[in-house]
Design a protein around this motif. Structure first.
Motif, PDB file in Angstrom:
ATOM      1  N   MET A   1       5.670  -5.091   7.898  1.00 19.87           N
ATOM      2  CA  MET A   1       6.398  -4.206   6.988  1.00 19.87           C
ATOM      3  C   MET A   1       6.843  -2.941   7.716  1.00 19.87           C
ATOM      4  O   MET A   1       6.141  -2.430   8.582  1.00 19.87           O
ATOM      5  CB  MET A   1       5.524  -3.821   5.799  1.00 19.87           C
ATOM      6  N   ARG A   2       8.012  -2.422   7.335  1.00 17.03           N
ATOM      7  CA  ARG A   2       8.539  -1.181   7.901  1.00 17.03           C
ATOM      8  C   ARG A   2       8.392  -0.079   6.845  1.00 17.03           C
ATOM      9  O   ARG A   2       8.951  -0.173   5.754  1.00 17.03           O
ATOM     10  CB  ARG A   2      10.007  -1.328   8.300  1.00 17.03           C
ATOM     11  N   ILE A   3       7.612   0.952   7.194  1.00 21.77           N
ATOM     12  CA  ILE A   3       7.305   2.033   6.267  1.00 21.77           C
ATOM     13  C   ILE A   3       7.714   3.354   6.903  1.00 21.77           C
ATOM     14  O   ILE A   3       7.396   3.618   8.070  1.00 21.77           O
ATOM     15  CB  ILE A   3       5.791   2.089   5.950  1.00 21.77           C
ATOM     16  N   HIS A   4       8.396   4.207   6.123  1.00 24.83           N
ATOM     17  CA  HIS A   4       8.758   5.539   6.605  1.00 24.83           C
ATOM     18  C   HIS A   4       8.077   6.595   5.735  1.00 24.83           C
ATOM     19  O   HIS A   4       8.107   6.519   4.511  1.00 24.83           O
ATOM     20  CB  HIS A   4      10.274   5.746   6.557  1.00 24.83           C
ATOM     21  N   PHE A   5       7.454   7.588   6.405  1.00 21.50           N
ATOM     22  CA  PHE A   5       6.769   8.673   5.713  1.00 21.50           C
ATOM     23  C   PHE A   5       7.641   9.925   5.707  1.00 21.50           C
ATOM     24  O   PHE A   5       8.035  10.408   6.774  1.00 21.50           O
ATOM     25  CB  PHE A   5       5.453   9.008   6.418  1.00 21.50           C
ATOM     26  N   ILE A   6       7.923  10.446   4.521  1.00 21.71           N
ATOM     27  CA  ILE A   6       8.579  11.745   4.404  1.00 21.71           C
ATOM     28  C   ILE A   6       7.472  12.779   4.206  1.00 21.71           C
ATOM     29  O   ILE A   6       6.768  12.750   3.201  1.00 21.71           O
ATOM     30  CB  ILE A   6       9.566  11.783   3.224  1.00 21.71           C
ATOM     31  N   ALA A   7       7.310  13.664   5.193  1.00 20.32           N
ATOM     32  CA  ALA A   7       6.198  14.632   5.276  1.00 20.32           C
ATOM     33  C   ALA A   7       4.941  13.931   5.799  1.00 20.32           C
ATOM     34  O   ALA A   7       3.892  13.902   5.155  1.00 20.32           O
ATOM     35  CB  ALA A   7       5.942  15.316   3.947  1.00 20.32           C
ATOM     36  N   ILE A   8       5.052  13.386   7.001  1.00 19.25           N
ATOM     37  CA  ILE A   8       3.967  12.593   7.614  1.00 19.25           C
ATOM     38  C   ILE A   8       2.817  13.463   8.103  1.00 19.25           C
ATOM     39  O   ILE A   8       1.721  12.970   8.352  1.00 19.25           O
ATOM     40  CB  ILE A   8       4.526  11.739   8.782  1.00 19.25           C
ATOM     41  N   GLY A   9       3.032  14.779   8.229  1.00 16.60           N
ATOM     42  CA  GLY A   9       2.036  15.629   8.860  1.00 16.60           C
ATOM     43  C   GLY A   9       0.878  16.061   7.994  1.00 16.60           C
ATOM     44  O   GLY A   9      -0.091  16.641   8.497  1.00 16.60           O
ATOM     45  N   GLY A  10       0.932  15.800   6.704  1.00 17.79           N
ATOM     46  CA  GLY A  10      -0.149  16.217   5.812  1.00 17.79           C
ATOM     47  C   GLY A  10      -1.472  15.555   6.157  1.00 17.79           C
ATOM     48  O   GLY A  10      -1.515  14.497   6.789  1.00 17.79           O
ATOM     49  N   SER A  11      -2.555  16.167   5.706  1.00 15.19           N
ATOM     50  CA  SER A  11      -3.896  15.662   6.023  1.00 15.19           C
ATOM     51  C   SER A  11      -4.067  14.211   5.561  1.00 15.19           C
ATOM     52  O   SER A  11      -4.492  13.343   6.322  1.00 15.19           O
ATOM     53  CB  SER A  11      -4.940  16.548   5.351  1.00 15.19           C
ATOM     54  N   ALA A  12      -3.719  13.943   4.300  1.00  8.31           N
ATOM     55  CA  ALA A  12      -3.841  12.586   3.767  1.00  8.31           C
ATOM     56  C   ALA A  12      -2.744  11.684   4.310  1.00  8.31           C
ATOM     57  O   ALA A  12      -2.997  10.528   4.690  1.00  8.31           O
ATOM     58  CB  ALA A  12      -3.782  12.622   2.243  1.00  8.31           C
ATOM     59  N   MET A  13      -1.521  12.202   4.389  1.00  3.85           N
ATOM     60  CA  MET A  13      -0.370  11.381   4.791  1.00  3.85           C
ATOM     61  C   MET A  13      -0.517  10.852   6.214  1.00  3.85           C
ATOM     62  O   MET A  13      -0.277   9.664   6.481  1.00  3.85           O
ATOM     63  CB  MET A  13       0.913  12.195   4.674  1.00  3.85           C
ATOM     64  N   TYR A  25       1.500  -2.500  10.564  1.00  4.53           N
ATOM     65  CA  TYR A  25       2.802  -2.133  10.011  1.00  4.53           C
ATOM     66  C   TYR A  25       3.621  -1.354  11.050  1.00  4.53           C
ATOM     67  O   TYR A  25       3.064  -0.712  11.941  1.00  4.53           O
ATOM     68  CB  TYR A  25       2.630  -1.252   8.775  1.00  4.53           C
ATOM     69  N   GLU A  26       4.940  -1.388  10.908  1.00  2.00           N
ATOM     70  CA  GLU A  26       5.815  -0.547  11.718  1.00  2.00           C
ATOM     71  C   GLU A  26       6.011   0.762  10.958  1.00  2.00           C
ATOM     72  O   GLU A  26       6.578   0.777   9.860  1.00  2.00           O
ATOM     73  CB  GLU A  26       7.155  -1.243  11.948  1.00  2.00           C
ATOM     74  N   VAL A  27       5.529   1.864  11.544  1.00  2.00           N
ATOM     75  CA  VAL A  27       5.474   3.146  10.843  1.00  2.00           C
ATOM     76  C   VAL A  27       6.335   4.181  11.546  1.00  2.00           C
ATOM     77  O   VAL A  27       6.257   4.351  12.766  1.00  2.00           O
ATOM     78  CB  VAL A  27       4.017   3.658  10.754  1.00  2.00           C
ATOM     79  N   ASP A  62      16.912  -1.462   5.533  1.00  2.00           N
ATOM     80  CA  ASP A  62      15.931  -2.478   5.926  1.00  2.00           C
ATOM     81  C   ASP A  62      14.487  -1.958   5.866  1.00  2.00           C
ATOM     82  O   ASP A  62      13.557  -2.679   6.227  1.00  2.00           O
ATOM     83  CB  ASP A  62      16.236  -3.026   7.329  1.00  2.00           C
ATOM     84  N   LEU A  63      14.290  -0.726   5.403  1.00  2.00           N
ATOM     85  CA  LEU A  63      12.929  -0.233   5.188  1.00  2.00           C
ATOM     86  C   LEU A  63      12.305  -0.956   3.996  1.00  2.00           C
ATOM     87  O   LEU A  63      12.963  -1.174   2.978  1.00  2.00           O
ATOM     88  CB  LEU A  63      12.932   1.271   4.904  1.00  2.00           C
ATOM     89  N   ASP A  64      11.031  -1.334   4.123  1.00  2.00           N
ATOM     90  CA  ASP A  64      10.330  -1.952   2.991  1.00  2.00           C
ATOM     91  C   ASP A  64       9.892  -0.908   1.976  1.00  2.00           C
ATOM     92  O   ASP A  64       9.800  -1.202   0.778  1.00  2.00           O
ATOM     93  CB  ASP A  64       9.110  -2.730   3.494  1.00  2.00           C
ATOM     94  N   ALA A  65       9.592   0.303   2.460  1.00  2.00           N
ATOM     95  CA  ALA A  65       9.156   1.356   1.540  1.00  2.00           C
ATOM     96  C   ALA A  65       9.230   2.712   2.219  1.00  2.00           C
ATOM     97  O   ALA A  65       9.153   2.825   3.448  1.00  2.00           O
ATOM     98  CB  ALA A  65       7.725   1.100   1.061  1.00  2.00           C
TER      99      ALA A  65
END
Length: 453
Positions: A1-13, A25-27, A62-65
């Motif tokens: 799966m291809r996943i993109h994080f918006i605001a990846i720097g957070g403690s939980a994220m 996963y492809e992150v 083509d991002l899964d989420a």
């Protein structure tokens, strides 16, 4: 799966990003700035963005989420692009639910104690080599990440935060998990910028109880009147398991806990932590760990990061840092330290840092919170008040709110550091309570000041 994080720097994220990377996963991710330790940890897994900022061209069909962090704004260009392309957008808790909907979900909720209870449970399970998925709000000794996800584990343990899920999903995070087993440690009004009244805040926990699956279990602190009332009144067909603070005593600075096999020394101390331990024991028993095995494991639990974390000890001097910032937690933590070290001078330093603690109307909740300390200090930054766009708070208001004539108040980081640097801590306990860092306090320097001979 291809996943993109918006605001990846957070403690939980960033921990979720690493967990998904480890799962295969492809992150990818973006953020406008990333601080330590997130930066180094993302770099180690080759997940650190090449440059800071938001870039719409990172969002493709083509991002899964896309997983949207709370730090992003509603008009974030990457979010707008994802919405335009129809890419599936998840909040952090929504995605955790998707990852765990075929598992037994154990959710630990409450205004305070969530991280400590979750950490205790994970420590016990780790001690007995019981593999589970998890999400916890602090870095734990013996665990590489704060999030761990697999296909094969039967259980997932989730710290159930009542704060909002994302900029476009205003539901509290713990409403989305649908627990099979839930725990509530206590309720004390918090996050007043989101929940403007106590009743509104309490309602979130009522909804949480209703979200427990039919036939599920609720473990709850019966010493908290709001929690007890809520548990007794719910019409949700669930099993209920109350817990209370176990019997203990303190002898020569050591806490001895009553168990069926007699008194047992434990590393954690304070009535609030021993109440947390009782809740953790119930959850572990629901997960197949019997009472004897729980006590064997919990004896070596030293605490979660920044939860009464001992930063230095030398001869008759010791220093702790703690995440305590809400009035009840400040009160409980200060009292616990004084009980544990009744023959030493307790110097308690509290930073008012959160929206709630810097709100002029909320300040009165702190009355008496530092009374068990021999010396009490409050630090707050007027700049932080301005940044949060709150009404200005004066030193006089703080002194009145805490109702302590000898309260020491600092508003400049430099002055607070000088106070610590010049202080004689012989036969003392230094307790630093904050969800911030006192305007850039270097804890390695603090260690030197405390053990100065």
């Amino acid at each position: 799966m291809r996943i993109h994080f918006i605001a990846i720097g957070g403690s939980a994220m960033h921990n979720l990003a690493i967990a998904l990377h480890q799962k295969g996963y492809e992150v990818t991710g973006s953020d406008d700035t990333i601080f330590e330790p997130s930066k180094s940890r993302l770099e180690r897994y080759e997940l650190l963005p090449n440059q800071f900022g938001w870039f719409a061209d990172k969002i493709t069909s083509d991002l899964d989420a896309v997983i949207l962090g709370m730090h992003a704004k509603k008009d974030n260009e990457e979010l707008l692009k994802a919405q335009e392309l129809g890419v599936k957008i998840y909040s952090y808790p929504e995605f955790l639910y998707e990852q765990s909907k075929n598992k037994t979900r154990v959710v630990i909720g409450g205004s305070h104690g969530k991280t400590t209870i979750t950490s205790m449970i994970l420590h016990v399970l780790h001690y007995h080599d019981k593999e589970v998925d998890y999400m916890v709000g602090a870095q734990l000794e013996g665990f590489d990440t704060m999030v761990h996800l697999t296909e094969e584990n039967d259980f997932i343990i989730l710290e159930g935060d009542e704060y909002l899920s994302s900029p476009i999903d205003r539901r509290p995070k713990f409403h989305l998990y649908q627990p099979n087993i839930a725990l509530i440690s206590g309720i004390e009004w918090d996050h007043i910028n989101v929940f403007p009244t106590f009743d509104n805040y309490v309602d979130q926990f009522r909804i949480f109880i209703e979200s427990i699956v039919n036939g599920g279990a609720l473990v709850y602190n019966e010493e908290d009147s709001e929690v007890r009332k809520m548990a007794e009144l719910t019409e949700n067909p669930i099993r209920k398991f109350p817990y209370f603070t176990p019997v203990y005593r303190i002898e020569q600075g050591e806490t001895l806990l009553n168990t069926p096999e007699g008194e047992m020394p434990v590393e954690v101390f304070g009535a609030h932590n021993l109440s947390n331990l009782a809740g953790a024991k119930w959850i572990c028993q629901h997960m197949g760990i019997d009472e004897d095995d729980f006590y064997e494991a919990i004896a070596s639990f030293k605490g979660a990061s920044k939860r009464l974390e001992k930063i230095v000890e030398h001869n008759n001097t010791v220093a702790f840092k703690d995440f305590a910032h809400s009035p009840s937690k400040v009160r409980a933590t200060t009292k616990a330290v004084k009980e544990q070290y009744k023959d030493r001078k307790v110097v308690a330093c509290l930073e008012l840092h959160t929206y709630s603690s810097l709100d002029a109307l909320f300040l009165k909740e702190y009355e008496g919170a530092l009374n068990t300390a021999d010396e009490a200090v409050v630090f707050y930054s007027p700049d932080a008040v301005k940044i949060k766009q709150l009404e200005e708070v004066s030193a006089a208001q703080i002194e009145t709110a805490f109702n302590r004539d000898d309260l020491i108040i600092y508003t400049k980081p430099k002055d607070f550091k000088e106070y610590l640097a010049q202080k004689d801590f012989d036969n003392s306990v230094l307790l630093l309570m904050s969800s911030g860092n006192y305007g850039g306090l270097d804890f390695d320097e603090v260690k030197k000041w405390v053990i100065r001979e």
